[in-house]
Design a protein around this motif. Structure first.
Motif, PDB file in Angstrom:
ATOM      1  N   PHE A 130       0.895  -1.343  -0.042  1.00  0.00           N
ATOM      2  CA  PHE A 130       0.114   0.021  -0.040  1.00  0.00           C
ATOM      3  C   PHE A 130       0.763   1.316  -0.075  1.00  0.00           C
ATOM      4  CE2 PHE A 130      -2.836  -3.271   1.417  1.00  0.00           C
ATOM      5  CZ  PHE A 130      -3.986  -2.961   0.605  1.00  0.00           C
ATOM      6  N   LEU A 131       2.069   1.239  -0.005  1.00  0.00           N
ATOM      7  CA  LEU A 131       3.048   2.331   0.080  1.00  0.00           C
ATOM      8  C   LEU A 131       4.250   2.211  -0.924  1.00  0.00           C
ATOM      9  CD1 LEU A 131       3.471   5.126   1.186  1.00  0.00           C
ATOM     10  CD2 LEU A 131       4.699   3.997   3.115  1.00  0.00           C
ATOM     11  N   ILE A 132       5.243   1.173  -0.443  1.00  0.00           N
ATOM     12  CA  ILE A 132       6.328   1.179  -1.176  1.00  0.00           C
ATOM     13  C   ILE A 132       6.028   0.827  -2.553  1.00  0.00           C
ATOM     14  CG2 ILE A 132       8.412  -0.186  -1.490  1.00  0.00           C
ATOM     15  CD1 ILE A 132       8.303  -0.759   1.631  1.00  0.00           C
ATOM     16  N   SER A 133       5.049  -0.102  -2.984  1.00  0.00           N
ATOM     17  CA  SER A 133       4.979  -0.526  -4.451  1.00  0.00           C
ATOM     18  C   SER A 133       4.333   0.409  -5.262  1.00  0.00           C
ATOM     19  CB  SER A 133       3.846  -1.803  -4.545  1.00  0.00           C
ATOM     20  OG  SER A 133       3.596  -2.245  -5.723  1.00  0.00           O
ATOM     21  N   ASN A 134       3.457   1.280  -4.713  1.00  0.00           N
ATOM     22  CA  ASN A 134       2.630   2.387  -5.245  1.00  0.00           C
ATOM     23  C   ASN A 134       3.713   3.415  -5.667  1.00  0.00           C
ATOM     24  OD1 ASN A 134       0.063   1.624  -5.509  1.00  0.00           O
ATOM     25  ND2 ASN A 134      -0.507   2.091  -3.440  1.00  0.00           N
ATOM     26  N   ASN A 190       4.942   4.489  -9.463  1.00  0.00           N
ATOM     27  CA  ASN A 190       4.581   5.751  -9.858  1.00  0.00           C
ATOM     28  C   ASN A 190       5.684   7.040 -10.016  1.00  0.00           C
ATOM     29  OD1 ASN A 190       1.432   5.494 -10.449  1.00  0.00           O
ATOM     30  ND2 ASN A 190       1.568   4.911  -8.083  1.00  0.00           N
ATOM     31  N   VAL A 191       6.801   6.704  -9.730  1.00  0.00           N
ATOM     32  CA  VAL A 191       7.905   7.629  -9.541  1.00  0.00           C
ATOM     33  C   VAL A 191       8.696   7.221 -10.827  1.00  0.00           C
ATOM     34  CG1 VAL A 191       9.960   8.344  -8.540  1.00  0.00           C
ATOM     35  CG2 VAL A 191       8.095   7.956  -7.183  1.00  0.00           C
ATOM     36  N   SER A 192       8.916   8.167 -11.785  1.00  0.00           N
ATOM     37  CA  SER A 192       9.580   7.778 -13.092  1.00  0.00           C
ATOM     38  C   SER A 192      10.818   7.174 -12.943  1.00  0.00           C
ATOM     39  CB  SER A 192       9.834   9.234 -13.679  1.00  0.00           C
ATOM     40  OG  SER A 192      10.375  10.100 -13.071  1.00  0.00           O
ATOM     41  N   ALA A 193      11.649   7.527 -11.890  1.00  0.00           N
ATOM     42  CA  ALA A 193      13.069   6.901 -11.493  1.00  0.00           C
ATOM     43  C   ALA A 193      13.004   5.520 -11.183  1.00  0.00           C
ATOM     44  CB  ALA A 193      13.870   7.955 -10.489  1.00  0.00           C
ATOM     45  N   THR A 194      11.934   5.156 -10.550  1.00  0.00           N
ATOM     46  CA  THR A 194      11.976   3.718 -10.221  1.00  0.00           C
ATOM     47  C   THR A 194      10.783   3.025 -10.822  1.00  0.00           C
ATOM     48  OG1 THR A 194      10.289   4.487  -8.259  1.00  0.00           O
ATOM     49  CG2 THR A 194      12.859   4.293  -8.005  1.00  0.00           C
ATOM     50  N   LYS A 195      10.047   3.283 -11.942  1.00  0.00           N
ATOM     51  CA  LYS A 195       8.937   2.974 -12.489  1.00  0.00           C
ATOM     52  C   LYS A 195       9.195   1.444 -13.201  1.00  0.00           C
ATOM     53  CE  LYS A 195       4.975   3.980 -15.329  1.00  0.00           C
ATOM     54  NZ  LYS A 195       4.367   4.902 -16.372  1.00  0.00           N
ATOM     55  N   LYS A 196      10.395   1.333 -13.817  1.00  0.00           N
ATOM     56  CA  LYS A 196      10.869   0.237 -14.491  1.00  0.00           C
ATOM     57  C   LYS A 196      11.001  -0.973 -13.203  1.00  0.00           C
ATOM     58  CE  LYS A 196      12.928   2.068 -18.513  1.00  0.00           C
ATOM     59  NZ  LYS A 196      11.899   1.443 -19.558  1.00  0.00           N
ATOM     60  N   VAL A 197      11.590  -0.495 -12.055  1.00  0.00           N
ATOM     61  CA  VAL A 197      11.659  -1.571 -10.999  1.00  0.00           C
ATOM     62  C   VAL A 197      10.074  -1.976 -10.514  1.00  0.00           C
ATOM     63  CG1 VAL A 197      12.241  -2.084  -8.669  1.00  0.00           C
ATOM     64  CG2 VAL A 197      13.828  -0.795 -10.292  1.00  0.00           C
ATOM     65  N   GLY A 198       9.213  -0.764 -10.186  1.00  0.00           N
ATOM     66  CA  GLY A 198       7.697  -1.257  -9.661  1.00  0.00           C
ATOM     67  C   GLY A 198       7.170  -1.924 -10.665  1.00  0.00           C
ATOM     68  N   ALA A 222       2.382  -6.093 -11.643  1.00  0.00           N
ATOM     69  CA  ALA A 222       2.689  -7.038 -12.565  1.00  0.00           C
ATOM     70  C   ALA A 222       1.396  -7.676 -12.527  1.00  0.00           C
ATOM     71  CB  ALA A 222       3.725  -8.063 -12.142  1.00  0.00           C
ATOM     72  N   GLY A 223       0.690  -8.110 -11.331  1.00  0.00           N
ATOM     73  CA  GLY A 223      -0.489  -9.080 -11.470  1.00  0.00           C
ATOM     74  C   GLY A 223      -1.669  -8.290 -11.866  1.00  0.00           C
ATOM     75  N   SER A 224      -1.811  -6.948 -11.474  1.00  0.00           N
ATOM     76  CA  SER A 224      -2.943  -6.232 -11.671  1.00  0.00           C
ATOM     77  C   SER A 224      -3.026  -5.893 -13.388  1.00  0.00           C
ATOM     78  CB  SER A 224      -2.896  -4.937 -11.152  1.00  0.00           C
ATOM     79  OG  SER A 224      -2.031  -4.279 -11.389  1.00  0.00           O
ATOM     80  N   ARG A 225      -2.214  -6.270 -14.086  1.00  0.00           N
ATOM     81  CA  ARG A 225      -2.253  -6.116 -15.601  1.00  0.00           C
ATOM     82  C   ARG A 225      -3.170  -7.180 -16.219  1.00  0.00           C
ATOM     83  NH1 ARG A 225      -0.154  -2.394 -18.921  1.00  0.00           N
ATOM     84  NH2 ARG A 225       0.108  -3.897 -20.455  1.00  0.00           N
ATOM     85  N   ASP A 257       1.429   3.865 -21.794  1.00  0.00           N
ATOM     86  CA  ASP A 257       1.730   2.558 -21.099  1.00  0.00           C
ATOM     87  C   ASP A 257       3.015   2.121 -21.932  1.00  0.00           C
ATOM     88  OD1 ASP A 257       1.140   0.375 -18.955  1.00  0.00           O
ATOM     89  OD2 ASP A 257       1.366  -0.635 -20.992  1.00  0.00           O
ATOM     90  N   ASP A 258       4.047   1.732 -21.282  1.00  0.00           N
ATOM     91  CA  ASP A 258       5.140   1.170 -21.877  1.00  0.00           C
ATOM     92  C   ASP A 258       5.631   0.077 -21.324  1.00  0.00           C
ATOM     93  OD1 ASP A 258       6.029   2.221 -19.643  1.00  0.00           O
ATOM     94  OD2 ASP A 258       7.829   3.375 -20.203  1.00  0.00           O
ATOM     95  N   THR A 259       4.671  -0.779 -20.663  1.00  0.00           N
ATOM     96  CA  THR A 259       5.157  -2.097 -19.784  1.00  0.00           C
ATOM     97  C   THR A 259       5.482  -3.012 -20.843  1.00  0.00           C
ATOM     98  OG1 THR A 259       3.251  -1.588 -18.212  1.00  0.00           O
ATOM     99  CG2 THR A 259       3.929  -3.559 -18.363  1.00  0.00           C
ATOM    100  N   PRO A 260       6.658  -3.568 -20.526  1.00  0.00           N
ATOM    101  CA  PRO A 260       7.259  -4.532 -21.381  1.00  0.00           C
ATOM    102  C   PRO A 260       6.634  -5.971 -21.620  1.00  0.00           C
ATOM    103  CG  PRO A 260       8.835  -4.467 -19.557  1.00  0.00           C
ATOM    104  CD  PRO A 260       7.593  -3.484 -19.354  1.00  0.00           C
ATOM    105  N   TYR A 261       5.531  -6.236 -20.914  1.00  0.00           N
ATOM    106  CA  TYR A 261       4.798  -7.507 -20.638  1.00  0.00           C
ATOM    107  C   TYR A 261       3.355  -7.508 -20.959  1.00  0.00           C
ATOM    108  CZ  TYR A 261       4.507  -6.228 -15.798  1.00  0.00           C
ATOM    109  OH  TYR A 261       4.316  -5.374 -15.048  1.00  0.00           O
ATOM    110  N   GLY A 262       2.562  -8.396 -21.103  1.00  0.00           N
ATOM    111  CA  GLY A 262       0.945  -8.198 -21.278  1.00  0.00           C
ATOM    112  C   GLY A 262       0.302  -8.864 -20.111  1.00  0.00           C
ATOM    113  N   PRO A 263      -1.019  -8.932 -20.112  1.00  0.00           N
ATOM    114  CA  PRO A 263      -1.783  -9.441 -19.039  1.00  0.00           C
ATOM    115  C   PRO A 263      -1.188 -10.623 -18.508  1.00  0.00           C
ATOM    116  CG  PRO A 263      -3.143  -8.497 -20.667  1.00  0.00           C
ATOM    117  CD  PRO A 263      -1.616  -8.644 -21.385  1.00  0.00           C
ATOM    118  N   TRP A 264      -1.031 -11.651 -19.328  1.00  0.00           N
ATOM    119  CA  TRP A 264      -0.800 -13.081 -18.743  1.00  0.00           C
ATOM    120  C   TRP A 264       0.820 -13.141 -18.207  1.00  0.00           C
ATOM    121  CZ3 TRP A 264      -4.226 -16.052 -17.121  1.00  0.00           C
ATOM    122  CH2 TRP A 264      -5.405 -16.370 -18.038  1.00  0.00           C
ATOM    123  N   GLY A 265       1.706 -12.318 -19.030  1.00  0.00           N
ATOM    124  CA  GLY A 265       3.087 -11.975 -18.602  1.00  0.00           C
ATOM    125  C   GLY A 265       3.089 -11.451 -17.503  1.00  0.00           C
ATOM    126  N   GLY A 266       2.226 -10.583 -17.064  1.00  0.00           N
ATOM    127  CA  GLY A 266       2.166  -9.903 -15.674  1.00  0.00           C
ATOM    128  C   GLY A 266       1.700 -10.992 -14.625  1.00  0.00           C
TER     129      GLY A 266
END
Length: 256
Positions: free
Chosen positions: A187-191, A195-203, A210-213, A223-232
């Motif tokens: 509820f804090l760290i993941s969000n 949502n911060v551009s510097a750490t978005k690729k980690v998040g 990943a799962g909510s995709r 959206d530039d996520t490198p995976y799809g719904p099932w990949g997430g």
């Protein structure tokens, strides 16, 4: 003790503990109620949206808005199922009756996972249909492309959240410590990381992000996520497997 007897025993334990029943009920109620509320608000706000926002409007995902709070109850359920016996001291009795620690742990997790899945999948379908009813003319149909996948995925997401929490609780062996780590994480760290551009690729690779995709049908423009719904969902499943392996390793090596 035979595996079927252990499973029956674990079912009796879970069913007889009021807190686990209440947390599953709360997960369903909160998810459905908040999903309805957000759907109503989104319908009323639709005419004020920009053309860009309307184009990326995802009625299916909006009906799952309550999942962010519903997963809180699923986390509590997963933690309590595993760690209750540590806090009461009953773990010694349980391991004396079932010395095969792998059988003991995975029987407990199997029963709890089935319960979480049943509650999760029913909640997901109810949330979707009620949410779409509130959206009126902006609603999606269960037969639309990607919608059935998203609805089933909602149930799988809630299940995996609970199982991940079980693995973490098995490692930490304390309900307070487990919740003290899992709650801020989801509820804090993941969000923040997501949502911060510097750490978005980690998040993007954290279990909930990943799962909510799997619940998204319409992909946002930016959206530039490198995976799809099932990949997430696959990434989330890897987190769950890692947590379960860690929980089993701790249970096998440490005394009760």
């Amino acid at each position: 003790m035979a595996a079927t007897q252990v499973i029956t025993s674990e079912w009796t334990k879970i069913r007889s503990v009021a807190s686990t029943v209440w947390t599953l009920s709360l997960a369903a109620v909160v998810t459905v109620a908040l999903g309805i509320l957000i759907s109503v608000l989104s319908k009323n706000e639709f005419d004020n949206m920009s053309a860009r926002d309307r184009a990326s409007f995802d009625p299916t995902f909006i009906s799952f808005a309550g999942m962010s709070l519903g997963q809180l109850a699923m986390i509590v359920f997963g933690v309590l199922v595993v760690s209750n016996e540590y806090s009461t001291g009953m773990i010694r009795t349980s391991l004396a009756a079932v010395p095969q620690r792998g059988t003991f742990l995975f029987s407990k997790i199997a029963v709890a996972t089935l319960l979480a899945f049943l509650v999760g999948i029913v909640t997901s379908f109810v949330t979707f249909f009620l949410g779409q009813a509130m959206l009126g003319s902006h609603k999606a149909s269960i037969g639309d492309p990607g919608v059935l996948r998203a609805v089933i995925g909602g149930g799988l997401y809630m299940t995996l959240i609970a199982v991940f929490s079980m693995g973490v609780a098995a490692m930490l062996r304390s309900p307070m410590l487990s919740l003290g780590i899992l709650m801020p994480f989801f509820f804090l760290i993941s969000n923040i990381l997501g949502n911060v551009s510097a750490t978005k690729k980690v998040g993007q690779y954290l279990p909930d992000q990943a799962g909510s995709r799997i619940m998204q049908v319409v992909t946002p423009f930016d959206d530039d996520t490198p995976y799809g719904p099932w990949g997430g969902l696959g990434i989330m499943a890897l987190w769950v497997i890692a947590a379960l392996i860690g929980g089993y390793a701790v249970l096998r090596k440490r005394d009760a």
